[in-house]
Design an enzyme around this catalytic site. Structure first.
Site, PDB file in Angstrom:
ATOM      1  N   GLY A  89       0.758  -1.184   0.435  1.00 19.26           N
ATOM      2  CA  GLY A  89      -0.290   0.171  -0.293  1.00 19.26           C
ATOM      3  C   GLY A  89       1.106   1.158  -0.066  1.00 19.26           C
ATOM      4  CG  LEU A  90       2.112   3.083   3.000  1.00 18.24           C
ATOM      5  CD1 LEU A  90       3.205   2.958   3.483  1.00 18.24           C
ATOM      6  CD2 LEU A  90       0.995   4.550   3.673  1.00 18.24           C
ATOM      7  CB  CYS A  91       1.169   3.754  -4.165  1.00 17.67           C
ATOM      8  SG  CYS A  91       0.296   1.972  -3.854  1.00 17.67           S
ATOM      9  N   GLY A  92      -1.503   6.255  -2.542  1.00 21.42           N
ATOM     10  CA  GLY A  92      -1.940   7.043  -3.100  1.00 21.42           C
ATOM     11  C   GLY A  92      -3.420   5.950  -3.676  1.00 21.42           C
TER      12      GLY A  92
END
Length: 289
Positions: A89-92
């Protein structure tokens, strides 16, 4: 009202978070350069191969010996959706945009009375779809251990798709992925790979005589074409993921900086108020004496 110690601890916590997001942004920027180069280098080959197969298909599509990957099963009842997302994750909104496009397609197919089967590549998309469409899952490809995407990874996915098609499990297969355009722009894309579809190739095939026949060449090229399109989708997804993560971490770093500034102002005001209160108490005590 939080104490000075609480504010100080919170400022330090946000500073630590900013260090992490800044580091992730720099790592994503380094990975993006390599991923973008790989995606852009693969495009000419994929486009040229598609053009060649399109020219062959224009002459073989209506023949009795046309390969099943081109002619299809003759039905349009069962659809396999290959939804390709990231493992992390952590990709908008990278994964959400792909899943949103897939959800719209699933709803459209179910409303038309079609049968839907879902093959997920990457756990983030699977997690988002599990609650509403988990009953349609037929398989999953885990790429969490893959450090650098290679053609062999695409071949493994293509083999599974082709084996399911040969086994009569579906009539139409569609890939869902993000096409990389820029760091801040990734285009959610749905591409049908079985039966193979091509843009109008005109009459290019009429200029050549093929040996062996067009049908024989296509029978060999079409499975490779599926693997090539899967590989292209993986590379496009890889570049899009790193671009989205770089942008998301840049925004997070900026937001952390703004929060630190606001908390610092709040801390200074609270500290000044405490000092002023102590001075007033001292002065009041001195006057009382």
């Amino acid at each position: 009202m939080p104490s000075l110690k609480d504010l100080k601890n919170r400022i330090q916590s946000v500073k630590n978070t900013r260090k992490i997001t800044k580091a992730m942004q720099m790592v994503a920027a380094a990975k993006l350069r390599r991923a973008q180069e790989a995606a852009e280098a693969a495009r000419p080959y994929a486009e040229r191969m598609t053009a060649v197969m399109g020219a062959l298909a224009s002459g073989a599509a209506n023949s009795a010996g046309a390969p099943r990957l081109l002619a299809g099963t003759g039905a349009d009842k069962v659809h396999l959706l290959v939804i390709m997302t990231s493992e992390r994750g952590l990709c908008g909104g990278f994964n959400t945009t792909i899943v949103r496009l897939a959800r719209a397609k699933i709803a459209e197919l179910l409303a038309a009375g079609k049968t839907v089967k879902i093959l997920t590549v990457g756990k983030k998309g699977r997690e988002q779809l599990r609650r509403d469409y988990g009953q349609y899952f037929v398989g999953h490809v885990d790429l969490s251990d893959v450090k650098r995407m290679g053609y062999s990874n695409a071949q493994g996915i293509a083999r599974e798709i082709l084996s399911r098609f040969d086994g009569g499990e579906f009539d139409v297969a569609t890939l869902f992925y993000n096409r990389f355009q820029s760091v801040i722009s990734q285009i959610p894309t749905a591409k049908q790979v079985i039966p193979a579809t091509f843009e109008d190739a005109g009459s290019a095939s009429a200029l050549y005589d093929y040996e062996p026949s067009e049908e024989g060449i296509l029978a060999d090229l079409l499975p490779r074409g599926v693997a090539t399109q899967v590989f292209t989708a993986l590379l496009e997804n890889g570049a899009s993921e790193q671009g989205a993560r770089m942008s998301a971490m840049d925004n997070a770093t900026r937001n952390a900086g703004d929060m630190i500034n606001k908390l610092t102002i709040r801390y200074n005001r609270s500290r000044q108020a405490a000092i002023t209160k102590e001075l007033i108490e001292i002065i009041s005590g001195a006057e009382a004496l």
